[in-house]
Design a protein around this motif. Sequence first.
Motif, mmCIF file in Angstrom:
data_model
loop_
_atom_site.group_PDB
_atom_site.id
_atom_site.type_symbol
_atom_site.label_atom_id
_atom_site.label_comp_id
_atom_site.label_asym_id
_atom_site.label_seq_id
_atom_site.Cartn_x
_atom_site.Cartn_y
_atom_site.Cartn_z
ATOM 1 N N ASN A 101 10.064 3.477 -2.820
ATOM 2 C CA ASN A 101 11.026 2.883 -3.745
ATOM 3 C C ASN A 101 11.089 1.366 -3.609
ATOM 4 O O ASN A 101 11.204 0.659 -4.613
ATOM 5 C CB ASN A 101 12.409 3.498 -3.536
ATOM 6 C CG ASN A 101 12.480 4.886 -4.121
ATOM 7 O OD1 ASN A 101 12.037 5.118 -5.230
ATOM 8 N ND2 ASN A 101 13.020 5.823 -3.366
ATOM 9 N N ARG A 103 8.620 -0.626 -2.606
ATOM 10 C CA ARG A 103 7.389 -1.177 -3.200
ATOM 11 C C ARG A 103 7.440 -1.122 -4.720
ATOM 12 O O ARG A 103 6.990 -2.047 -5.398
ATOM 13 C CB ARG A 103 6.166 -0.429 -2.678
ATOM 14 C CG ARG A 103 5.867 -0.793 -1.236
ATOM 15 C CD ARG A 103 4.623 -0.160 -0.746
ATOM 16 N NE ARG A 103 3.472 -0.738 -1.423
ATOM 17 C CZ ARG A 103 2.243 -0.265 -1.318
ATOM 18 N NH1 ARG A 103 2.010 0.788 -0.559
ATOM 19 N NH2 ARG A 103 1.239 -0.824 -1.950
ATOM 20 N N GLN A 104 7.979 -0.041 -5.282
ATOM 21 C CA GLN A 104 8.104 0.077 -6.735
ATOM 22 C C GLN A 104 9.051 -0.995 -7.271
ATOM 23 O O GLN A 104 8.787 -1.613 -8.291
ATOM 24 C CB GLN A 104 8.601 1.474 -7.106
ATOM 25 C CG GLN A 104 8.780 1.698 -8.589
ATOM 26 C CD GLN A 104 7.468 1.687 -9.333
ATOM 27 O OE1 GLN A 104 6.436 2.023 -8.782
ATOM 28 N NE2 GLN A 104 7.499 1.313 -10.584
ATOM 29 N N TRP A 105 10.137 -1.224 -6.550
ATOM 30 C CA TRP A 105 11.105 -2.227 -6.970
ATOM 31 C C TRP A 105 10.502 -3.627 -6.906
ATOM 32 O O TRP A 105 10.721 -4.447 -7.790
ATOM 33 C CB TRP A 105 12.340 -2.125 -6.082
ATOM 34 C CG TRP A 105 13.356 -3.177 -6.338
ATOM 35 C CD1 TRP A 105 14.151 -3.310 -7.444
ATOM 36 C CD2 TRP A 105 13.686 -4.263 -5.476
ATOM 37 N NE1 TRP A 105 14.951 -4.404 -7.321
ATOM 38 C CE2 TRP A 105 14.691 -5.011 -6.115
ATOM 39 C CE3 TRP A 105 13.225 -4.663 -4.231
ATOM 40 C CZ2 TRP A 105 15.240 -6.139 -5.544
ATOM 41 C CZ3 TRP A 105 13.793 -5.794 -3.670
ATOM 42 C CH2 TRP A 105 14.781 -6.512 -4.314
ATOM 43 N N GLN A 106 9.712 -3.909 -5.867
ATOM 44 C CA GLN A 106 9.087 -5.221 -5.736
ATOM 45 C C GLN A 106 8.024 -5.452 -6.802
ATOM 46 O O GLN A 106 7.872 -6.561 -7.299
ATOM 47 C CB GLN A 106 8.450 -5.378 -4.360
ATOM 48 C CG GLN A 106 9.434 -5.575 -3.243
ATOM 49 C CD GLN A 106 8.749 -5.629 -1.894
ATOM 50 O OE1 GLN A 106 7.598 -5.250 -1.755
ATOM 51 N NE2 GLN A 106 9.467 -6.107 -0.890
ATOM 52 N N GLN A 107 7.283 -4.419 -7.150
ATOM 53 C CA GLN A 107 6.204 -4.575 -8.120
ATOM 54 C C GLN A 107 6.687 -4.570 -9.562
ATOM 55 O O GLN A 107 5.968 -5.020 -10.439
ATOM 56 C CB GLN A 107 5.161 -3.473 -7.928
ATOM 57 C CG GLN A 107 4.395 -3.602 -6.639
ATOM 58 C CD GLN A 107 3.445 -2.441 -6.417
ATOM 59 O OE1 GLN A 107 3.442 -1.484 -7.181
ATOM 60 N NE2 GLN A 107 2.657 -2.522 -5.358
ATOM 61 N N SER A 108 7.887 -4.070 -9.813
ATOM 62 C CA SER A 108 8.352 -3.969 -11.193
ATOM 63 C C SER A 108 8.598 -5.347 -11.787
ATOM 64 O O SER A 108 8.180 -5.623 -12.900
ATOM 65 C CB SER A 108 9.607 -3.108 -11.276
ATOM 66 O OG SER A 108 10.678 -3.735 -10.604
ATOM 67 N N GLY A 109 9.263 -6.237 -11.070
ATOM 68 C CA GLY A 109 9.489 -7.599 -11.552
ATOM 69 C C GLY A 109 10.313 -7.604 -12.831
ATOM 70 O O GLY A 109 10.817 -6.578 -13.291
ATOM 71 N N ARG A 111 11.136 -7.697 -16.794
ATOM 72 C CA ARG A 111 10.509 -7.117 -17.987
ATOM 73 C C ARG A 111 10.018 -8.245 -18.894
ATOM 74 O O ARG A 111 10.729 -9.203 -19.160
ATOM 75 C CB ARG A 111 11.499 -6.248 -18.760
ATOM 76 C CG ARG A 111 12.063 -5.117 -17.960
ATOM 77 C CD ARG A 111 11.142 -3.961 -18.036
ATOM 78 N NE ARG A 111 11.737 -2.844 -17.302
ATOM 79 C CZ ARG A 111 11.057 -1.880 -16.808
ATOM 80 N NH1 ARG A 111 9.762 -1.855 -16.947
ATOM 81 N NH2 ARG A 111 11.641 -0.907 -16.160
#
Length: 134
Positions: A101, A103-109, A111
């Motif tokens: 979670n 890593r997903q949050w860091q990669q989402s950036g 919109r």
Amino acid sequence: MRYVDGAVMFFSLWLLASMLLDALTPPELTFYMIGPAIAPAVIVAGFLYWLRIPPLDYAVVFGTLWMVSEMVLEMITPKPLSSLMAVAAVAPLLLAGILVNVRQWQQSGPRVQPPSAIKTLQNSSTVLPNRRPL
């Protein structure tokens, strides 16, 4: 030679985990019961390490194998294991879930908004339909 080193490493980890669990569990659960119970998990973990799967996938699989091994130990022991063992069995999966979670949050950036030209193109009457006629 690299494969032999990996096999020795996983054999050593299996032996260490068996002895550590023997010391931490009730006396009724012996090394001779613990070793075969966790051996399949160590063999699968070693094989996946040899295949060089991505580290995050490896962490999730290892956490699952560790939890399954704890379930097997719970089934074969004459006395129930402590709640601390249950926490130790679930902890690797919780850590892997937190890592996924984060890593997903860091990669989402942030919109990204589409350019205004695309917005006007979608409202245009010259846009071809997406579906083909039958």
